[in-house]
Motif scaffolding. Sequence first.
Motif, PDB file in Angstrom:
ATOM      1  N   ILE A  12       0.838  -1.206   0.000  1.00 62.59           N
ATOM      2  CA  ILE A  12       0.000   0.000   0.000  1.00 62.59           C
ATOM      3  C   ILE A  12       0.868   1.249   0.000  1.00 62.59           C
ATOM      4  N   VAL A  13       1.866   1.263   0.889  1.00 57.03           N
ATOM      5  CA  VAL A  13       2.724   2.455   1.014  1.00 57.03           C
ATOM      6  C   VAL A  13       3.652   2.602  -0.185  1.00 57.03           C
ATOM      7  N   SER A  14       4.335   1.546  -0.569  1.00 54.95           N
ATOM      8  CA  SER A  14       5.331   1.665  -1.641  1.00 54.95           C
ATOM      9  C   SER A  14       4.699   1.931  -3.007  1.00 54.95           C
ATOM     10  N   ARG A  15       3.488   1.453  -3.199  1.00 56.12           N
ATOM     11  CA  ARG A  15       2.809   1.661  -4.481  1.00 56.12           C
ATOM     12  C   ARG A  15       1.814   2.816  -4.422  1.00 56.12           C
ATOM     13  N   ASN A  16       1.720   3.434  -3.241  1.00 55.95           N
ATOM     14  CA  ASN A  16       0.832   4.581  -3.037  1.00 55.95           C
ATOM     15  C   ASN A  16      -0.594   4.259  -3.494  1.00 55.95           C
ATOM     16  N   ILE A  17      -1.104   3.116  -3.032  1.00 58.47           N
ATOM     17  CA  ILE A  17      -2.442   2.662  -3.402  1.00 58.47           C
ATOM     18  C   ILE A  17      -3.474   3.477  -2.625  1.00 58.47           C
ATOM     19  N   THR A  18      -4.381   4.107  -3.339  1.00 57.29           N
ATOM     20  CA  THR A  18      -5.394   4.941  -2.714  1.00 57.29           C
ATOM     21  C   THR A  18      -6.505   4.079  -2.131  1.00 57.29           C
ATOM     22  N   ILE A  19      -6.701   4.217  -0.818  1.00 56.66           N
ATOM     23  CA  ILE A  19      -7.765   3.521  -0.105  1.00 56.66           C
ATOM     24  C   ILE A  19      -8.391   4.545   0.827  1.00 56.66           C
ATOM     25  N   SER A  20      -9.684   4.701   0.727  1.00 55.56           N
ATOM     26  CA  SER A  20     -10.384   5.691   1.541  1.00 55.56           C
ATOM     27  C   SER A  20     -10.084   5.485   3.024  1.00 55.56           C
ATOM     28  N   GLY A  21      -9.654   6.545   3.684  1.00 53.28           N
ATOM     29  CA  GLY A  21      -9.397   6.499   5.123  1.00 53.28           C
ATOM     30  C   GLY A  21      -8.033   5.969   5.503  1.00 53.28           C
ATOM     31  N   VAL A  22      -7.188   5.656   4.518  1.00 55.12           N
ATOM     32  CA  VAL A  22      -5.861   5.105   4.799  1.00 55.12           C
ATOM     33  C   VAL A  22      -4.804   6.116   4.369  1.00 55.12           C
ATOM     34  N   ASP A  23      -3.904   6.435   5.282  1.00 51.62           N
ATOM     35  CA  ASP A  23      -2.770   7.303   4.955  1.00 51.62           C
ATOM     36  C   ASP A  23      -1.758   6.440   4.207  1.00 51.62           C
ATOM     37  N   THR A  24      -1.664   6.633   2.907  1.00 51.69           N
ATOM     38  CA  THR A  24      -0.826   5.768   2.072  1.00 51.69           C
ATOM     39  C   THR A  24       0.668   6.020   2.253  1.00 51.69           C
ATOM     40  N   LYS A  25       1.019   6.916   3.136  1.00 49.85           N
ATOM     41  CA  LYS A  25       2.432   7.159   3.443  1.00 49.85           C
ATOM     42  C   LYS A  25       2.781   6.640   4.845  1.00 49.85           C
ATOM     43  N   ASN A  26       1.825   5.948   5.464  1.00 44.63           N
ATOM     44  CA  ASN A  26       1.993   5.524   6.851  1.00 44.63           C
ATOM     45  C   ASN A  26       1.768   4.019   6.969  1.00 44.63           C
ATOM     46  N   TYR A  27       2.828   3.304   7.321  1.00 45.28           N
ATOM     47  CA  TYR A  27       2.728   1.842   7.432  1.00 45.28           C
ATOM     48  C   TYR A  27       1.721   1.410   8.490  1.00 45.28           C
ATOM     49  N   LEU A  28       1.673   2.102   9.610  1.00 46.76           N
ATOM     50  CA  LEU A  28       0.747   1.726  10.674  1.00 46.76           C
ATOM     51  C   LEU A  28      -0.697   1.877  10.206  1.00 46.76           C
ATOM     52  N   SER A  29      -1.002   2.963   9.514  1.00 49.82           N
ATOM     53  CA  SER A  29      -2.348   3.169   8.987  1.00 49.82           C
ATOM     54  C   SER A  29      -2.730   2.050   8.021  1.00 49.82           C
ATOM     55  N   ALA A  30      -1.794   1.676   7.152  1.00 49.27           N
ATOM     56  CA  ALA A  30      -2.048   0.601   6.187  1.00 49.27           C
ATOM     57  C   ALA A  30      -2.232  -0.743   6.890  1.00 49.27           C
ATOM     58  N   ALA A  31      -1.414  -0.991   7.914  1.00 50.25           N
ATOM     59  CA  ALA A  31      -1.522  -2.262   8.652  1.00 50.25           C
ATOM     60  C   ALA A  31      -2.826  -2.348   9.430  1.00 50.25           C
ATOM     61  N   VAL A  32      -3.238  -1.242  10.041  1.00 43.90           N
ATOM     62  CA  VAL A  32      -4.514  -1.218  10.781  1.00 43.90           C
ATOM     63  C   VAL A  32      -5.667  -1.480   9.814  1.00 43.90           C
ATOM     64  N   PHE A  33      -5.613  -0.863   8.643  1.00 36.70           N
ATOM     65  CA  PHE A  33      -6.634  -1.104   7.616  1.00 36.70           C
ATOM     66  C   PHE A  33      -6.702  -2.587   7.258  1.00 36.70           C
ATOM     67  N   TRP A  34      -5.542  -3.190   6.949  1.00 33.89           N
ATOM     68  CA  TRP A  34      -5.527  -4.593   6.554  1.00 33.89           C
ATOM     69  C   TRP A  34      -6.002  -5.494   7.686  1.00 33.89           C
ATOM     70  N   ASN A  35      -5.661  -5.165   8.907  1.00 32.18           N
ATOM     71  CA  ASN A  35      -6.111  -5.958  10.044  1.00 32.18           C
ATOM     72  C   ASN A  35      -7.639  -5.977  10.125  1.00 32.18           C
ATOM     73  N   LYS A  36      -8.264  -4.827   9.899  1.00 34.57           N
ATOM     74  CA  LYS A  36      -9.731  -4.756   9.914  1.00 34.57           C
ATOM     75  C   LYS A  36     -10.329  -5.587   8.784  1.00 34.57           C
ATOM     76  N   VAL A  37      -9.737  -5.466   7.600  1.00 36.35           N
ATOM     77  CA  VAL A  37     -10.222  -6.232   6.449  1.00 36.35           C
ATOM     78  C   VAL A  37     -10.070  -7.735   6.711  1.00 36.35           C
ATOM     79  N   ALA A  38      -8.915  -8.146   7.198  1.00 33.88           N
ATOM     80  CA  ALA A  38      -8.649  -9.565   7.456  1.00 33.88           C
ATOM     81  C   ALA A  38      -9.581 -10.109   8.537  1.00 33.88           C
ATOM     82  N   GLN A  39      -9.817  -9.322   9.570  1.00 37.93           N
ATOM     83  CA  GLN A  39     -10.725  -9.755  10.637  1.00 37.93           C
ATOM     84  C   GLN A  39     -12.139  -9.934  10.096  1.00 37.93           C
ATOM     85  N   SER A  40     -12.588  -9.014   9.275  1.00 38.67           N
ATOM     86  CA  SER A  40     -13.921  -9.105   8.679  1.00 38.67           C
ATOM     87  C   SER A  40     -14.037 -10.336   7.774  1.00 38.67           C
TER      88      SER A  40
END
Length: 98
Positions: A12-40
């Motif tokens: 997400i960060v290295s490819r600057n993938i746009t995801i609503s609500g995710v700071d694409t320059k922040n690894y923690l933001s991207a990881a928190v997003f993926w954790n929510k998706v994976a849990q769901s």
Amino acid sequence: MFRDGRAVAHSIVSRNITISGVDTKNYLSAAVFWNKVAQSMSEDCNNLPERCLIVFYEKLVGDPSTQMKEVLRFLDIPWHENVLRHHEMIGLEVSLSK
């Protein structure tokens, strides 16, 4: 398809993938997003195990034959070695009927 969250965050960060609500320059933001998706996804699969098969990306890459046999068994599709040669089948006529 589940993938290691660290790899997802890096992608997400290295490819600057746009995801609503995710700071694409922040690894923690991207990881928190993926954790929510994976849990769901995990909860959905646990609620409908007969309709959902969890496939781990790293296992698929590491042992494609075993993993694809499991996927095809789940889908009730007979195994064929060409599954592992999909890159050679691109552009060819393929029959999907049993």
